[in-house]
Write a protein that holds these residues in place. Sequence first.
Motif, PDB file in Angstrom:
ATOM      1  N   ASP A 219       0.948  -1.230  -0.050  1.00  0.00           N
ATOM      2  CA  ASP A 219      -0.080  -0.016   0.082  1.00  0.00           C
ATOM      3  C   ASP A 219       0.870   1.224  -0.069  1.00  0.00           C
ATOM      4  OD1 ASP A 219      -2.251  -1.624   0.447  1.00  0.00           O
ATOM      5  OD2 ASP A 219      -1.802  -1.762   2.419  1.00  0.00           O
ATOM      6  N   THR A 220       2.230   0.956  -0.084  1.00  0.00           N
ATOM      7  CA  THR A 220       2.992   2.038  -0.010  1.00  0.00           C
ATOM      8  C   THR A 220       4.204   1.616  -1.210  1.00  0.00           C
ATOM      9  OG1 THR A 220       4.689   3.388   1.216  1.00  0.00           O
ATOM     10  CG2 THR A 220       4.239   1.168   1.941  1.00  0.00           C
ATOM     11  N   ASN A 221       5.310   2.479  -1.202  1.00  0.00           N
ATOM     12  CA  ASN A 221       6.464   2.386  -2.037  1.00  0.00           C
ATOM     13  C   ASN A 221       7.135   1.292  -1.634  1.00  0.00           C
ATOM     14  OD1 ASN A 221       5.971   4.478  -3.498  1.00  0.00           O
ATOM     15  ND2 ASN A 221       7.045   5.911  -2.426  1.00  0.00           N
ATOM     16  N   VAL A 222       7.771   0.342  -2.571  1.00  0.00           N
ATOM     17  CA  VAL A 222       8.669  -0.779  -2.084  1.00  0.00           C
ATOM     18  C   VAL A 222      10.146  -0.213  -2.158  1.00  0.00           C
ATOM     19  CG1 VAL A 222       9.852  -2.922  -3.084  1.00  0.00           C
ATOM     20  CG2 VAL A 222       7.329  -2.519  -3.647  1.00  0.00           C
ATOM     21  N   ALA A 223      10.817  -0.443  -0.791  1.00  0.00           N
ATOM     22  CA  ALA A 223      12.089  -0.102  -0.804  1.00  0.00           C
ATOM     23  C   ALA A 223      13.051  -0.812  -1.760  1.00  0.00           C
ATOM     24  CB  ALA A 223      12.331  -0.157   0.902  1.00  0.00           C
ATOM     25  N   GLU A 224      13.937  -0.184  -2.098  1.00  0.00           N
ATOM     26  CA  GLU A 224      14.991  -0.850  -3.083  1.00  0.00           C
ATOM     27  C   GLU A 224      14.149  -1.692  -4.101  1.00  0.00           C
ATOM     28  OE1 GLU A 224      17.625  -3.141  -0.515  1.00  0.00           O
ATOM     29  OE2 GLU A 224      17.972  -1.590   1.028  1.00  0.00           O
ATOM     30  N   ARG A 225      13.385  -0.909  -4.712  1.00  0.00           N
ATOM     31  CA  ARG A 225      12.518  -1.599  -5.860  1.00  0.00           C
ATOM     32  C   ARG A 225      13.607  -1.981  -6.889  1.00  0.00           C
ATOM     33  NH1 ARG A 225       6.730  -0.624  -7.072  1.00  0.00           N
ATOM     34  NH2 ARG A 225       6.292  -1.696  -9.053  1.00  0.00           N
ATOM     35  N   ASP A 226      14.511  -1.347  -7.296  1.00  0.00           N
ATOM     36  CA  ASP A 226      15.457  -1.645  -8.430  1.00  0.00           C
ATOM     37  C   ASP A 226      15.813  -2.994  -8.593  1.00  0.00           C
ATOM     38  OD1 ASP A 226      17.027  -0.796  -6.216  1.00  0.00           O
ATOM     39  OD2 ASP A 226      18.440  -0.151  -7.506  1.00  0.00           O
ATOM     40  N   ARG A 227      15.901  -3.585  -7.124  1.00  0.00           N
ATOM     41  CA  ARG A 227      16.238  -5.117  -7.209  1.00  0.00           C
ATOM     42  C   ARG A 227      15.539  -6.054  -8.145  1.00  0.00           C
ATOM     43  NH1 ARG A 227      15.608  -6.927  -1.261  1.00  0.00           N
ATOM     44  NH2 ARG A 227      13.684  -5.410  -1.276  1.00  0.00           N
ATOM     45  N   PHE A 228      14.238  -5.527  -8.366  1.00  0.00           N
ATOM     46  CA  PHE A 228      13.333  -6.413  -9.220  1.00  0.00           C
ATOM     47  C   PHE A 228      13.341  -6.246 -10.688  1.00  0.00           C
ATOM     48  CE2 PHE A 228      12.109  -6.225  -4.550  1.00  0.00           C
ATOM     49  CZ  PHE A 228      12.017  -7.478  -4.394  1.00  0.00           C
ATOM     50  N   ASN A 229      14.163  -5.256 -11.177  1.00  0.00           N
ATOM     51  CA  ASN A 229      14.079  -4.814 -12.614  1.00  0.00           C
ATOM     52  C   ASN A 229      14.000  -5.965 -13.283  1.00  0.00           C
ATOM     53  OD1 ASN A 229      14.034  -2.163 -11.970  1.00  0.00           O
ATOM     54  ND2 ASN A 229      16.046  -1.638 -12.258  1.00  0.00           N
ATOM     55  N   GLY A 230      13.292  -6.149 -14.463  1.00  0.00           N
ATOM     56  CA  GLY A 230      13.267  -7.369 -15.218  1.00  0.00           C
ATOM     57  C   GLY A 230      12.665  -8.413 -14.947  1.00  0.00           C
ATOM     58  N   LYS A 231      11.852  -8.312 -13.621  1.00  0.00           N
ATOM     59  CA  LYS A 231      11.127  -9.560 -12.927  1.00  0.00           C
ATOM     60  C   LYS A 231       9.485  -9.248 -13.511  1.00  0.00           C
ATOM     61  CE  LYS A 231      12.398 -12.581 -11.411  1.00  0.00           C
ATOM     62  NZ  LYS A 231      13.556 -13.496 -11.991  1.00  0.00           N
ATOM     63  N   LYS A 232       9.036 -10.397 -13.866  1.00  0.00           N
ATOM     64  CA  LYS A 232       7.484 -10.374 -14.112  1.00  0.00           C
ATOM     65  C   LYS A 232       6.921 -10.156 -12.597  1.00  0.00           C
ATOM     66  CE  LYS A 232       7.570 -14.004 -17.461  1.00  0.00           C
ATOM     67  NZ  LYS A 232       7.528 -15.352 -17.631  1.00  0.00           N
ATOM     68  N   ILE A 233       6.086  -8.850 -12.607  1.00  0.00           N
ATOM     69  CA  ILE A 233       5.639  -8.510 -11.228  1.00  0.00           C
ATOM     70  C   ILE A 233       4.010  -8.435 -11.264  1.00  0.00           C
ATOM     71  CG2 ILE A 233       5.647  -6.603  -9.455  1.00  0.00           C
ATOM     72  CD1 ILE A 233       8.415  -5.864 -10.466  1.00  0.00           C
ATOM     73  N   ILE A 234       3.453  -8.600 -10.118  1.00  0.00           N
ATOM     74  CA  ILE A 234       2.100  -8.375  -9.717  1.00  0.00           C
ATOM     75  C   ILE A 234       1.995  -7.673  -8.786  1.00  0.00           C
ATOM     76  CG2 ILE A 234      -0.221  -9.523  -8.848  1.00  0.00           C
ATOM     77  CD1 ILE A 234       0.372 -11.878 -10.382  1.00  0.00           C
ATOM     78  N   GLU A 235       1.425  -6.553  -8.832  1.00  0.00           N
ATOM     79  CA  GLU A 235       1.375  -5.419  -7.658  1.00  0.00           C
ATOM     80  C   GLU A 235      -0.275  -5.523  -7.349  1.00  0.00           C
ATOM     81  OE1 GLU A 235       2.925  -0.996  -6.552  1.00  0.00           O
ATOM     82  OE2 GLU A 235       3.901  -2.127  -7.823  1.00  0.00           O
ATOM     83  N   VAL A 236      -0.555  -5.772  -5.880  1.00  0.00           N
ATOM     84  CA  VAL A 236      -1.831  -5.735  -5.534  1.00  0.00           C
ATOM     85  C   VAL A 236      -1.653  -4.810  -4.120  1.00  0.00           C
ATOM     86  CG1 VAL A 236      -2.558  -7.626  -6.515  1.00  0.00           C
ATOM     87  CG2 VAL A 236      -1.716  -7.999  -4.286  1.00  0.00           C
ATOM     88  N   GLY A 237      -2.702  -4.368  -3.530  1.00  0.00           N
ATOM     89  CA  GLY A 237      -2.861  -3.940  -2.001  1.00  0.00           C
ATOM     90  C   GLY A 237      -2.907  -5.099  -1.018  1.00  0.00           C
ATOM     91  N   THR A 238      -2.482  -4.700   0.282  1.00  0.00           N
ATOM     92  CA  THR A 238      -2.238  -5.850   1.125  1.00  0.00           C
ATOM     93  C   THR A 238      -3.741  -6.235   1.586  1.00  0.00           C
ATOM     94  OG1 THR A 238      -2.428  -4.023   2.939  1.00  0.00           O
ATOM     95  CG2 THR A 238      -0.197  -4.997   2.092  1.00  0.00           C
ATOM     96  N   SER A 239      -4.724  -5.482   1.560  1.00  0.00           N
ATOM     97  CA  SER A 239      -6.126  -5.807   1.885  1.00  0.00           C
ATOM     98  C   SER A 239      -6.724  -6.844   0.853  1.00  0.00           C
ATOM     99  CB  SER A 239      -7.008  -4.652   2.078  1.00  0.00           C
ATOM    100  OG  SER A 239      -7.153  -4.017   0.749  1.00  0.00           O
ATOM    101  N   GLU A 240      -6.195  -6.805  -0.419  1.00  0.00           N
ATOM    102  CA  GLU A 240      -6.595  -7.615  -1.185  1.00  0.00           C
ATOM    103  C   GLU A 240      -6.334  -9.008  -1.064  1.00  0.00           C
ATOM    104  OE1 GLU A 240      -6.434  -8.308  -6.297  1.00  0.00           O
ATOM    105  OE2 GLU A 240      -6.276  -6.272  -5.471  1.00  0.00           O
ATOM    106  N   VAL A 241      -4.714  -9.041  -0.680  1.00  0.00           N
ATOM    107  CA  VAL A 241      -4.182 -10.584  -0.416  1.00  0.00           C
ATOM    108  C   VAL A 241      -4.724 -10.990   1.085  1.00  0.00           C
ATOM    109  CG1 VAL A 241      -1.814 -11.578   0.277  1.00  0.00           C
ATOM    110  CG2 VAL A 241      -2.070  -9.918  -1.323  1.00  0.00           C
TER     111      VAL A 241
END
Length: 104
Positions: A65-87
């Motif tokens: 529900d906020t920014n991912v710290a050190e997000r650049d670690r995941f560059n090039g990966k297949k990503i699904i982004e959802v809210g915590t309440s959805e999970v």
Amino acid sequence: MTKLVAVTACIAGIAHTYMAKANLEKYAKKNGVTIKVETQGAMGIENKLKPQEIEEADAVIFAVDTNVAERDRFNGKKIIEVGTSEVVKDGATTIQKAIELGQK
């Protein structure tokens, strides 16, 4: 076997961060999927994903529900982004979507 990694983080960094982690782990296990979940909460980054774990993952789940710290670690990966309440409400669907994404 499908391998997933995930990051969970909510605004307050307390309840939903850890509830989302627990649900992702529960439904991954039910689907015979390997998952490692990093939490980014009030205590900072816990269970930090190693570069090799990220590299070997078929897909990444950001349950945030906020920014991912050190997000650049995941560059090039297949990503699904959802809210915590959805999970928290429906972790099974999120895991299924991640499995399908990882198989593409």
